[in-house]
Structure formats: structure tokens, C-alpha cells
Scaffold this motif. Structure first.
Motif, PDB file in Angstrom:
ATOM      1  N   ARG A   1      -5.052   5.551  -2.315  1.00 32.55           N
ATOM      2  CA  ARG A   1      -6.048   6.395  -2.990  1.00 32.55           C
ATOM      3  C   ARG A   1      -5.855   6.452  -4.503  1.00 32.55           C
ATOM      4  NH1 ARG A   1      -9.632   6.068   0.979  1.00 32.55           N
ATOM      5  NH2 ARG A   1      -9.188   7.378   2.798  1.00 32.55           N
ATOM      6  N   VAL A   2      -5.593   5.306  -5.102  1.00 32.90           N
ATOM      7  CA  VAL A   2      -5.289   5.288  -6.533  1.00 32.90           C
ATOM      8  C   VAL A   2      -6.477   5.742  -7.376  1.00 32.90           C
ATOM      9  CG1 VAL A   2      -4.691   3.800  -8.494  1.00 32.90           C
ATOM     10  CG2 VAL A   2      -3.482   3.550  -6.310  1.00 32.90           C
ATOM     11  N   THR A   3      -7.660   5.206  -7.103  1.00 36.54           N
ATOM     12  CA  THR A   3      -8.841   5.576  -7.886  1.00 36.54           C
ATOM     13  C   THR A   3      -9.128   7.074  -7.739  1.00 36.54           C
ATOM     14  OG1 THR A   3      -9.693   3.420  -7.269  1.00 36.54           O
ATOM     15  CG2 THR A   3     -11.223   4.912  -8.354  1.00 36.54           C
ATOM     16  N   THR A   4      -9.054   7.544  -6.514  1.00 35.60           N
ATOM     17  CA  THR A   4      -9.294   8.965  -6.264  1.00 35.60           C
ATOM     18  C   THR A   4      -8.215   9.829  -6.916  1.00 35.60           C
ATOM     19  OG1 THR A   4     -10.450   8.471  -4.218  1.00 35.60           O
ATOM     20  CG2 THR A   4      -9.548  10.689  -4.432  1.00 35.60           C
ATOM     21  N   GLY A   5      -6.978   9.400  -6.804  1.00 34.72           N
ATOM     22  CA  GLY A   5      -5.873  10.149  -7.409  1.00 34.72           C
ATOM     23  C   GLY A   5      -6.085  10.339  -8.903  1.00 34.72           C
ATOM     24  N   GLN A   6      -6.543   9.283  -9.563  1.00 34.78           N
ATOM     25  CA  GLN A   6      -6.789   9.380 -11.004  1.00 34.78           C
ATOM     26  C   GLN A   6      -7.946  10.327 -11.306  1.00 34.78           C
ATOM     27  OE1 GLN A   6      -6.664   4.815 -11.386  1.00 34.78           O
ATOM     28  NE2 GLN A   6      -6.453   5.549 -13.486  1.00 34.78           N
ATOM     29  N   ALA A   7      -8.996  10.256 -10.452  1.00 35.03           N
ATOM     30  CA  ALA A   7     -10.170  11.107 -10.679  1.00 35.03           C
ATOM     31  C   ALA A   7      -9.830  12.580 -10.474  1.00 35.03           C
ATOM     32  CB  ALA A   7     -11.309  10.685  -9.741  1.00 35.03           C
ATOM     33  N   ILE A   8      -8.939  12.832  -9.503  1.00 39.15           N
ATOM     34  CA  ILE A   8      -8.561  14.205  -9.162  1.00 39.15           C
ATOM     35  C   ILE A   8      -7.579  14.793 -10.176  1.00 39.15           C
ATOM     36  CG2 ILE A   8      -7.120  15.501  -7.525  1.00 39.15           C
ATOM     37  CD1 ILE A   8      -8.271  13.776  -5.279  1.00 39.15           C
TER      38      ILE A   8
ATOM     39  N   GLY B   1       3.140   2.353 -12.028  1.00 40.12           N
ATOM     40  CA  GLY B   1       1.944   3.005 -12.521  1.00 40.12           C
ATOM     41  C   GLY B   1       2.105   3.363 -13.982  1.00 40.12           C
ATOM     42  N   SER B   2       1.013   3.746 -14.576  1.00 46.84           N
ATOM     43  CA  SER B   2       1.049   4.045 -15.992  1.00 46.84           C
ATOM     44  C   SER B   2       0.111   5.218 -16.307  1.00 46.84           C
ATOM     45  CB  SER B   2       0.608   2.793 -16.744  1.00 46.84           C
ATOM     46  OG  SER B   2       0.330   3.086 -18.072  1.00 46.84           O
ATOM     47  N   GLY B   3       0.630   6.195 -17.030  1.00 45.90           N
ATOM     48  CA  GLY B   3      -0.203   7.349 -17.369  1.00 45.90           C
ATOM     49  C   GLY B   3       0.635   8.399 -18.059  1.00 45.90           C
ATOM     50  N   THR B   4      -0.027   9.206 -18.894  1.00 50.04           N
ATOM     51  CA  THR B   4       0.738  10.169 -19.687  1.00 50.04           C
ATOM     52  C   THR B   4       0.847  11.543 -19.026  1.00 50.04           C
ATOM     53  OG1 THR B   4      -1.302  10.612 -20.869  1.00 50.04           O
ATOM     54  CG2 THR B   4       0.225   9.083 -21.914  1.00 50.04           C
ATOM     55  N   SER B   5       0.029  11.800 -17.987  1.00 49.86           N
ATOM     56  CA  SER B   5       0.065  13.134 -17.377  1.00 49.86           C
ATOM     57  C   SER B   5       0.163  13.055 -15.855  1.00 49.86           C
ATOM     58  CB  SER B   5      -1.192  13.925 -17.760  1.00 49.86           C
ATOM     59  OG  SER B   5      -1.311  14.013 -19.149  1.00 49.86           O
ATOM     60  N   PRO B   6       1.275  12.522 -15.344  1.00 53.54           N
ATOM     61  CA  PRO B   6       1.398  12.443 -13.888  1.00 53.54           C
ATOM     62  C   PRO B   6       1.372  13.832 -13.239  1.00 53.54           C
ATOM     63  CG  PRO B   6       3.476  11.906 -14.955  1.00 53.54           C
ATOM     64  CD  PRO B   6       2.453  11.995 -16.036  1.00 53.54           C
TER      65      PRO B   6
ATOM     66  N   GLY C   1       0.811  -1.217   0.000  1.00 56.65           N
ATOM     67  CA  GLY C   1       0.000   0.000   0.000  1.00 56.65           C
ATOM     68  C   GLY C   1       0.842   1.263   0.000  1.00 56.65           C
ATOM     69  N   ALA C   2       1.976   1.238   0.696  1.00 55.90           N
ATOM     70  CA  ALA C   2       2.837   2.436   0.750  1.00 55.90           C
ATOM     71  C   ALA C   2       3.325   2.805  -0.646  1.00 55.90           C
ATOM     72  CB  ALA C   2       4.025   2.193   1.681  1.00 55.90           C
ATOM     73  N   SER C   3       3.697   1.817  -1.430  1.00 51.41           N
ATOM     74  CA  SER C   3       4.160   2.108  -2.794  1.00 51.41           C
ATOM     75  C   SER C   3       2.995   2.480  -3.703  1.00 51.41           C
ATOM     76  CB  SER C   3       4.928   0.909  -3.372  1.00 51.41           C
ATOM     77  OG  SER C   3       6.162   0.746  -2.697  1.00 51.41           O
ATOM     78  N   LEU C   4       1.852   1.803  -3.519  1.00 54.15           N
ATOM     79  CA  LEU C   4       0.672   2.156  -4.322  1.00 54.15           C
ATOM     80  C   LEU C   4       0.217   3.585  -4.027  1.00 54.15           C
ATOM     81  CD1 LEU C   4      -1.328  -1.185  -4.049  1.00 54.15           C
ATOM     82  CD2 LEU C   4      -0.357  -0.219  -6.155  1.00 54.15           C
ATOM     83  N   SER C   5       0.396   4.016  -2.787  1.00 53.74           N
ATOM     84  CA  SER C   5       0.014   5.373  -2.410  1.00 53.74           C
ATOM     85  C   SER C   5       0.843   6.412  -3.182  1.00 53.74           C
ATOM     86  CB  SER C   5       0.192   5.557  -0.896  1.00 53.74           C
ATOM     87  OG  SER C   5      -0.105   6.873  -0.516  1.00 53.74           O
ATOM     88  N   ASP C   6       2.103   6.083  -3.437  1.00 51.99           N
ATOM     89  CA  ASP C   6       2.935   6.992  -4.236  1.00 51.99           C
ATOM     90  C   ASP C   6       2.426   7.066  -5.670  1.00 51.99           C
ATOM     91  OD1 ASP C   6       4.788   7.785  -2.272  1.00 51.99           O
ATOM     92  OD2 ASP C   6       5.926   5.940  -2.512  1.00 51.99           O
ATOM     93  N   ILE C   7       1.953   5.936  -6.183  1.00 51.78           N
ATOM     94  CA  ILE C   7       1.380   5.941  -7.536  1.00 51.78           C
ATOM     95  C   ILE C   7       0.109   6.797  -7.524  1.00 51.78           C
ATOM     96  CG2 ILE C   7       0.382   4.503  -9.366  1.00 51.78           C
ATOM     97  CD1 ILE C   7       3.435   4.114  -8.897  1.00 51.78           C
ATOM     98  N   ALA C   8      -0.699   6.636  -6.469  1.00 55.22           N
ATOM     99  CA  ALA C   8      -1.918   7.446  -6.323  1.00 55.22           C
ATOM    100  C   ALA C   8      -1.580   8.929  -6.348  1.00 55.22           C
ATOM    101  CB  ALA C   8      -2.627   7.085  -5.018  1.00 55.22           C
TER     102      ALA C   8
END
Lengths: 286, 286
Positions: free
Chosen positions: B171-178, B122-127, B55-62
Motif C-alpha cells: 500500500r505504498v501509494t495509499t500510505g503516502q496519500a494518508i 524508502g525516502s521521505g522527510t516525514s515518516p 512486497g513484505a518489505s515494501l509494505s513496511d515502507i508503505a
């Protein structure tokens, strides 16, 4: 439970974990932890430690035959000295540069024992697994065997040579060049003998090794007392991070690879033998 | 050298390392090391340890506002028990499932102290970086503050509640939405106060926090003796892994986020203050 038994159990729970790297979509991911008491002999410089740690994960990417994209490391240590950190990062970056991978840092952790955790990310659509060996193919290995065993013998009296031997080139470029010609592939981090047993298990085949063909590193002979000890260091010790693979086209592989490739035996129906005698599943467990 | 000073130095050598995750092409990579003496209080189950580490690493992706693709972990321990390993993997997988990420294993390491190293991709074009805050934006935080501090107080007498509080939702889902509405974003793993100082440094701005608006977790009050201690636990302790971000559109963010989002202040020209008084750059260094 022993580490190997535990790893087998995990492979049964998480099939993605059973190869050198885990495949997720077009990504290949590999992670490792190295620490002072078992992986960094006294005299290992921080530059070498950075190189070797990141190199271990890059070697797994090489073994899957894909491009290496990036690597990260966590540097766990009781203290953080500027020169040590700088040397570690320079070493990690040098290993990445050899593989056209970006070294993008990681994290620090205040840790009682000097401990490094690394992760490398690869990218490619056709990773080579351990399970594709077919009887009749030729068994090959890159480079030489026994470098790390020789290095260990040298740390006390010639640390400079020992460090140099410890800084191996992860075979990423060669792995990519070989990939389309390889049946099965893995790296020799657990030693040639153990690697062959793992390939045999994964592919449902066997191997017969031609003892005289083994590319034993010349420094193995100068750091051992007789041929039997040299053989032990080259075949069972491991940590050489060479590629062990099968192919039906040795000629092409030798042409496209940027490092020496030596045919060392054949893929058989079953059993792992050397000159027809059983080669035991024995190595050094990391 | 202190860990924070060392991290700043590394950021100057490796600019990619200066955010919650390192960006390489369309990938975001984050890695962490947690270990028994500082991260897993007595009573922490292996299930919770697996969940929290990954979770700690996933939180950084979030915190970068991108999709979470996969996570791996190295499990370092003096011994490998089947039940402990199974629990750890189940916990790691549960954290990944919440974020639609694949948990694909990792490695084992025989290690004197129980130590876990995790990496998330993680994967995305606009971090979203830490550097995009603009004066006039609203400062927001997801969820509540002080969960981990409250958990630590509970481990001795109510380990079940403590473990439950320790298993946060990355908060990955929220991070993406925000993401498309956020100026700057990071996670609160070092505590709100320290996070604000880091965002201010990266963005060249300041913050003024409205003390009465802070969403302090109700369990902080039941595990502390007075309001001053509760404030300390909620604002300086950290390890809550909530998202701290700036936006010029709070209404939309509150609509698209799947968790509560609380406006807690404004982005200013300089200085980090709370109700106009300086908020010191003090937290718990991990």
C-alpha cells in the motif's frame, strides 16, 4: 545451473545488479546472505558473525567508492539467546562504526540453519564501477591477501586468532579516498584471480600481475606448508574483502589511502596473466 | 527466548529498529527473511514468492507513509533453475512496479532451504511512526482482512486462486496519500489484533474496535466453517499487509486513498477491546 552462471544470467536481465552494489539515483545498495555451513566455521563467535556479515555488505559499498550510510541485518536462527543477540549486534555495530555507517537493526527469523542476511546502503554521486579500467593503468590492492584463508586454518586450534582475522575492516574510508583516482574497482570477496577476470570482463581489458609484488599476509605462510599452497590461499581463496582497483596515479592513491596500497601489476589489452602466464578464473564460489 | 521477546529486547538496544522501517536521515529501510517451511506453502510459485517477499518489505515502507525507492532480494536455494529465477525476478519486479520502486537485483546463496531475504528503501522527510495515536482519533484499515488466511486454505485444492490471493498490493501509494492525515500507522503483517497492541504500546493509548465494521474478506467466509473461525482468520492470522492507522479526518483519507479505507473503531485511553471486551494480544508470529 551453477551460482556464477545464474548470476551472469541475472546481470543480463537486471543491468543494475552487475556491480558490487546497485545504483539507484544517488544511492548504492548491496545485499548478501551468509550461513553457518559455508560462512561461519565452528568457533565463529556471534560477535564475529555480526561484524563479518554486515562487513561483507559494507565492503561492496567501499568498492563503489561512496559513503556508507546505514546497514541492516536479518538474524535467522533456530533460537534467540539474549547474549548471542547482544554479541551479534555489538559486532555488527562495531563494523558499522569503522565506516561511519549507522547500524539500525533489521529483523529476526526462526530458521533451521543460522543464516544472516545483510544490506548496506551507500550514498554518492560518482560511484566507481567495474567497467572503467584502461590499458596502461596500474593494478593495485589494499591491505594483505589471504587473511580469511589463514583464519580458516586457525579455527580449530586458535579460535581467538581466527575470529580476530575474520573481523576485517570494510575499506569504506579508503574506497572514498581512492574513488576519484580509480578507473575500475571491486572488492576481492571472490579472490584476487576471480576478481581480475570479472574486472577484465566488465572493462574489456586484461591484466598482468607481478607475482613477487603480491602482499600475501604473513599468517598465510604460518598456516600453509609451502609457497604453492600459500599462493593458492592468497590468490584464489578470497573472502578478504580488500579493494582491487586500477589507477594512473599510484603515488596520490598511496598518500590519500588510510591503509597500505600495493601496486601488483598493470592493465593490459586482454587476458589475465601472472608473470606472463595465464592466471585461471578459479576461486571459491560463495 | 521467543521471537517477540527478542525483538522487544533489540528495540531497547537499537531504538531505530522499533518501527516498521528504520529511519536514517531521509531514508527508511526495512528488511525481512521468508523461507519455505513457514512462508511459502506447497504450491507457491516462484513468481508469487518473488512478489510476496519484496512486497513484505515494501509494505513496511508503505506503513511509514513514504515513497518507495528501490528493493533488493537474496534468493537462497539448493539449486538455481533459469525458469524459477526468471519467475522470481518477474514477480519481484511486478510488486515493485506497483509501488514505483526500482527492483535492482541482489544476490544468490546456495542454501539448504528455499529462503528469501529482501530489503526495501524508502525516502521521505516525514515518516509516520507507530507512536502518534491520540485518544479520540478514528481507527482505520485499508482493504480487507483475512486474504492470506483464505489463501492458505486454498493452496491444496485451488493453487491458482491461492497464489493470486498471496500476491498482495503493497500500500505504498495509499500510505503516502494518508501520511499527512495519520496519527500513527503500521502494517497488519502480524494480524490486526497484534498490530493494535503494538500501536497501543508505542503510542501509550488504547483502542476499541467495532466488530461489525471489520472488512472481512469474502473469501474468508468460503474457506471457514463458522463466524468464529472467520473472525479468527481475519483478526488474528495476519500477513495481510494492510495499513492500520489512526486519523482525525476519515472523510479526507477516504477521498485521497486509492483503495477502500474502513473506519473500524476509536482510539481510547487504554486497553485494546472489541465491542468493549478485551481483544487478546494473540497472532501468528512470523
Amino acid at each position: 545451473m551453477h551460482e556464477r552462471a545464474a548470476l551472469s544470467l541475472i546481470d543480463s536481465w537486471l543491468p543494475a545488479a552487475g556491480d558490487d552494489g546497485a545504483v539507484v539515483d544517488d544511492l548504492v545498495i548491496s545485499t548478501d546472505m551468509l550461513h553457518e555451513s559455508t560462512d561461519f566455521p565452528t568457533g565463529t563467535t556471534r560477535y564475529t558473525a555480526g561484524w563479518r556479515s554486515v562487513g561483507a555488505s559494507l565492503s561492496d559499498i567501499a568498492a563503489m567508492g561512496v559513503e556508507a550510510t546505514a546497514a541492516v541485518a536479518v538474524y535467522g536462527s533456530p533460537s534467540f539467546e539474549e547474549n548471542a543477540l547482544r554479541d551479534f549486534i555489538d559486532g555488527a555495530r562495531a563494523a558499522c562504526d569503522l565506516c561511519d555507517a549507522a547500524y539500525v537493526g533489521g529483523d529476526l527469523d526462526e530458521h533451521a540453519e543460522f543464516t544472516v542476511a545483510t544490506t548496506a546502503i551507500g550514498s554518492g554521486t560518482s560511484p566507481v564501477s567495474r567497467s572503467g579500467a584502461t590499458p596502461g593503468e596500474t593494478l593495485c590492492v589494499t591491505g594483505t591477501l589471504g587473511r580469511s584463508a589463514a583464519a580458516l586454518e586457525l579455527f580449530e586450534h586458535d579460535p581467538e586468532s581466527a575470529n580476530s582475522l575474520f573481523r576485517f575492516e570494510p575499506r569504506v574510508t579508503t574506497g572514498q579516498a581512492i574513488a576519484s583516482h580509480a578507473g575500475a574497482m571491486m572488492d576481492s570477496s571472490d579472490g584476487l584471480a576471480r576478481s581480475l577476470h570479472q574486472l577484465a570482463d566488465a572493462s574489456g581489458c586484461g591484466f598482468d600481475v607481478d607475482r613477487d609484488s603480491l602482499p600475501i599476509d604473513e599468517r598465510v605462510y604460518s598456516t600453509t606448508t609451502d609457497a604453492s599452497e600459500a599462493f593458492e590461499h592468497a590468490v584464489h581463496f578470497g573472502e578478504d574483502f580488500e579493494l582491487v582497483f586500477t589507477t594512473d596515479d599510484v603515488g596520490t592513491v598511496q598518500t590519500v589511502a588510510s591503509v597500505p596500497v600495493t601496486p601488483i601489476g598493470t592493465v593490459t589489452e586482454r587476458g589475465v596473466t601472472i608473470d606472463g602466464e595465464p592466471l585461471p578464473d578459479r576461486g571459491y564460489s560463495h
